[in-house]
Design a protein around this motif. Sequence first.
Motif, PDB file in Angstrom:
ATOM      1  N   PRO A 101      -2.993   1.300  -3.779  1.00  0.00           N
ATOM      2  CA  PRO A 101      -3.633   2.422  -3.182  1.00  0.00           C
ATOM      3  C   PRO A 101      -3.044   2.331  -1.568  1.00  0.00           C
ATOM      4  O   PRO A 101      -2.953   1.434  -1.054  1.00  0.00           O
ATOM      5  CB  PRO A 101      -4.897   2.331  -3.422  1.00  0.00           C
ATOM      6  CG  PRO A 101      -5.174   0.808  -3.796  1.00  0.00           C
ATOM      7  CD  PRO A 101      -3.851   0.246  -4.450  1.00  0.00           C
ATOM      8  N   SER A 102      -2.721   3.526  -1.021  1.00  0.00           N
ATOM      9  CA  SER A 102      -2.476   3.506   0.183  1.00  0.00           C
ATOM     10  C   SER A 102      -3.432   3.146   1.361  1.00  0.00           C
ATOM     11  O   SER A 102      -3.058   2.499   2.314  1.00  0.00           O
ATOM     12  CB  SER A 102      -2.362   5.147   0.830  1.00  0.00           C
ATOM     13  OG  SER A 102      -1.681   5.908  -0.036  1.00  0.00           O
ATOM     14  N   GLU A 103      -4.759   3.349   0.902  1.00  0.00           N
ATOM     15  CA  GLU A 103      -5.606   2.652   1.798  1.00  0.00           C
ATOM     16  C   GLU A 103      -6.366   1.116   1.377  1.00  0.00           C
ATOM     17  O   GLU A 103      -7.072   0.629   2.031  1.00  0.00           O
ATOM     18  CB  GLU A 103      -7.085   3.410   1.736  1.00  0.00           C
ATOM     19  CG  GLU A 103      -6.871   4.678   2.032  1.00  0.00           C
ATOM     20  CD  GLU A 103      -6.084   5.116   3.543  1.00  0.00           C
ATOM     21  OE1 GLU A 103      -6.570   4.378   4.438  1.00  0.00           O
ATOM     22  OE2 GLU A 103      -5.209   5.828   3.654  1.00  0.00           O
ATOM     23  N   PRO A 106       0.859  -1.066  -0.220  1.00  0.00           N
ATOM     24  CA  PRO A 106      -0.118  -0.040   0.191  1.00  0.00           C
ATOM     25  C   PRO A 106       0.898   1.197  -0.014  1.00  0.00           C
ATOM     26  O   PRO A 106       1.752   1.307   0.774  1.00  0.00           O
ATOM     27  CB  PRO A 106      -0.822  -0.116   1.269  1.00  0.00           C
ATOM     28  CG  PRO A 106      -0.698  -1.664   1.402  1.00  0.00           C
ATOM     29  CD  PRO A 106       0.383  -2.015   1.058  1.00  0.00           C
ATOM     30  N   GLY A 107       0.563   2.285  -0.968  1.00  0.00           N
ATOM     31  CA  GLY A 107       1.164   3.460  -1.059  1.00  0.00           C
ATOM     32  C   GLY A 107       2.447   3.571  -1.725  1.00  0.00           C
ATOM     33  O   GLY A 107       3.114   4.440  -2.014  1.00  0.00           O
ATOM     34  N   ILE A 108       2.937   2.214  -2.264  1.00  0.00           N
ATOM     35  CA  ILE A 108       4.090   2.087  -2.929  1.00  0.00           C
ATOM     36  C   ILE A 108       3.953   1.624  -4.419  1.00  0.00           C
ATOM     37  O   ILE A 108       3.841   2.519  -5.511  1.00  0.00           O
ATOM     38  CB  ILE A 108       4.895   1.021  -2.365  1.00  0.00           C
ATOM     39  CG1 ILE A 108       5.706   1.444  -0.870  1.00  0.00           C
ATOM     40  CG2 ILE A 108       6.437   0.973  -3.465  1.00  0.00           C
ATOM     41  CD1 ILE A 108       6.090   2.882  -0.876  1.00  0.00           C
ATOM     42  N   ASN A 127       4.401  -5.331   4.537  1.00  0.00           N
ATOM     43  CA  ASN A 127       4.065  -4.073   4.419  1.00  0.00           C
ATOM     44  C   ASN A 127       4.536  -3.398   5.871  1.00  0.00           C
ATOM     45  O   ASN A 127       5.161  -2.370   6.157  1.00  0.00           O
ATOM     46  CB  ASN A 127       2.792  -3.181   3.904  1.00  0.00           C
ATOM     47  CG  ASN A 127       2.499  -2.101   4.288  1.00  0.00           C
ATOM     48  OD1 ASN A 127       3.322  -0.926   3.722  1.00  0.00           O
ATOM     49  ND2 ASN A 127       1.255  -1.662   4.717  1.00  0.00           N
ATOM     50  N   ARG A 167       7.783  -1.189   7.010  1.00  0.00           N
ATOM     51  CA  ARG A 167       7.745   0.122   7.775  1.00  0.00           C
ATOM     52  C   ARG A 167       7.684   0.269   9.274  1.00  0.00           C
ATOM     53  O   ARG A 167       7.738   1.220   9.881  1.00  0.00           O
ATOM     54  CB  ARG A 167       6.217   0.613   7.525  1.00  0.00           C
ATOM     55  CG  ARG A 167       5.557   1.091   6.037  1.00  0.00           C
ATOM     56  CD  ARG A 167       3.997   1.221   6.082  1.00  0.00           C
ATOM     57  NE  ARG A 167       3.752   1.223   4.555  1.00  0.00           N
ATOM     58  CZ  ARG A 167       4.210   2.317   3.648  1.00  0.00           C
ATOM     59  NH1 ARG A 167       4.639   3.506   4.246  1.00  0.00           N
ATOM     60  NH2 ARG A 167       3.819   2.211   2.589  1.00  0.00           N
ATOM     61  N   SER A 207       9.399   7.264   0.961  1.00  0.00           N
ATOM     62  CA  SER A 207       7.778   7.598   1.061  1.00  0.00           C
ATOM     63  C   SER A 207       7.736   8.012   2.499  1.00  0.00           C
ATOM     64  O   SER A 207       6.554   8.874   2.822  1.00  0.00           O
ATOM     65  CB  SER A 207       6.810   6.631   0.877  1.00  0.00           C
ATOM     66  OG  SER A 207       6.898   5.627   1.839  1.00  0.00           O
ATOM     67  N   THR A 208       8.399   7.622   3.573  1.00  0.00           N
ATOM     68  CA  THR A 208       8.051   8.019   4.720  1.00  0.00           C
ATOM     69  C   THR A 208       9.154   9.044   5.376  1.00  0.00           C
ATOM     70  O   THR A 208       8.969   9.630   6.454  1.00  0.00           O
ATOM     71  CB  THR A 208       8.069   6.656   5.701  1.00  0.00           C
ATOM     72  OG1 THR A 208       9.682   6.128   5.489  1.00  0.00           O
ATOM     73  CG2 THR A 208       7.125   5.645   5.736  1.00  0.00           C
ATOM     74  N   VAL A 216       9.826   2.566   0.355  1.00  0.00           N
ATOM     75  CA  VAL A 216       9.284   2.520   1.529  1.00  0.00           C
ATOM     76  C   VAL A 216       9.894   3.769   2.636  1.00  0.00           C
ATOM     77  O   VAL A 216       9.388   4.843   3.052  1.00  0.00           O
ATOM     78  CB  VAL A 216       8.978   1.499   2.654  1.00  0.00           C
ATOM     79  CG1 VAL A 216       8.339   1.688   3.802  1.00  0.00           C
ATOM     80  CG2 VAL A 216       8.139   0.561   1.772  1.00  0.00           C
TER      81      VAL A 216
END
Length: 387
Positions: free
Chosen positions: A227-229, A222-224, A240, A244, A380-381, A377
């Motif tokens: 979809p993030s959700e 998700p988010g990579i 995931n 993270r 993105s964070t 990841v």
Amino acid sequence: MASSRADLDGNSIKPMTICMIGAGGFIGSHLCEKLMAETPHKVLAVDVYNDKINHLLEPSSSPWAERIQFHRINIKNDSRLEGLIRMADLTINLAAICTPADYNTRPLDTIYSNFIDALPVVKYCSENSKRLIHFSTCEVYGKTVGCFLPKDSPLRQEPANYVLSEDTSPCIFGPIEKQRWSYACAKQLIERLIYAEGAENGLEFTIVRPFNWIGPRMDFIPGIDGPSEGVPRVLACFSNNLLRGEPLKLVDGGESQRTFVYIKDAIEAVLLMIENPARANGHIFNVGNPNNEVTVRQLAEMMTQVYTKVSGEPALASPTIDISSKEFYGEGYDDSDKRIPDMTIINRQLGWNPKTSLWDLLESTLTYQHRTYAEAVKKSTSVPVSS
Ligand SMILES: NC(=O)c1ccc[n+]([C@@H]2O[C@H](COP(=O)([O-])OP(=O)(O)OC[C@H]3O[C@@H](n4cnc5c(N)ncnc54)[C@H](O)[C@@H]3O)[C@@H](O)[C@H]2O)c1
Ligand SMILES: O=c1ccn([C@@H]2O[C@H](COP(=O)(O)OP(=O)(O)O[C@H]3OC[C@](O)(CO)[C@H]3O)[C@@H](O)[C@H]2O)c(=O)[nH]1
């Protein structure tokens, strides 16, 4: 690639053309890879996406360039589908919505995808006398007989009450308001329709019931690359969380049990079905690894240990957290309690047995996940430094 391949009865295998619907997904991408690397067969690869098979489609100088063709087709509404099925000797249908988070939140899409959209595929195969390998699911068994017995009942230990057998086990779903079962029910009805086409109209078919096949390229992070959700299947959810550095979420305590099989073992079984029609036609096959049973909690613990080994990153002090199914999946979720495949039929017909232990398959899969996603990841964070 060997040109003089023999089937299990010693007959030489003629090169064939395979129309593979859903070829761009997790299982499809591994099956395409296997067919290109080890067989002379041609693949007409049908999907709406091709990211997972792009490495096979390019460059045009690859040794198999002439043997794989991608057709971007949504089978819901494309008149080219029948032509492709007619051009092929065999059709393999993998296309489906098959992530549990969708079953109770998008039940109509789930039923349409797994039943209505598969109807023309069955019809075209039957009308044109083409062989069909259709992907169903272990979820058609639903819950085990054993889970309705008292916790301390000795009958729970009897294999007939928990081992899932193609020819004898019942299919036990929850009530209609538990929309989780929309997927299993749609898959069961398409199985019955295919079986009836075989009985009444002579359709040559094989039905595959995968038991939690896992490995590289399963779903998305998700988010990579999704979809993030979005909520993928458990391997990608836990990957995931590990990527993270957050606790792995155990739905309703992580008590459900699953048997996981390595995708590369399972693909060997599909290749045997493709190349041994006389042994595979008319059969429904469980494809899983009964030796790799764990609770979801044990899976989370093992994935945490393996990820620590392959990434070199320390495990969290509290690596898991409990969450209710209502909070995680929403209203209408329900679960299969336990899934052990009976291997008698696939063993007898095709001599297939899975090889890879859960630890080994997680080691190669999480090595892939770390190599593919860890950097993205991290980027993105990371918080941008303000000037
Ligand atoms: N992976 C498993 O362990 C497992 C377990 C049980 C059953 N199955 C079944 O195996 C099949 C493949 O599963 P997967 O894990 O590869 O899933 P996946 O979601 O990765 O692959 C399905 C593919 O079908 C394509 N597709 C869906 N609808 C389509 C449409 N209308 N037109 C064209 N393409 C369409 C999707 O784009 C996707 O690429 C499914 O039928 C699934 O129900 C898989
Ligand atoms: O973050 C999470 C995600 C999931 N769980 C629980 O894990 C169990 C397995 O979940 P998952 O692999 O996502 O799905 P299922 O095994 O229930 O269903 C699949 O099986 C085959 C197939 O047909 C296609 O792949 C599909 O329907 C489950 O108990 C989740 O609740 C978790 O605890 N945490």
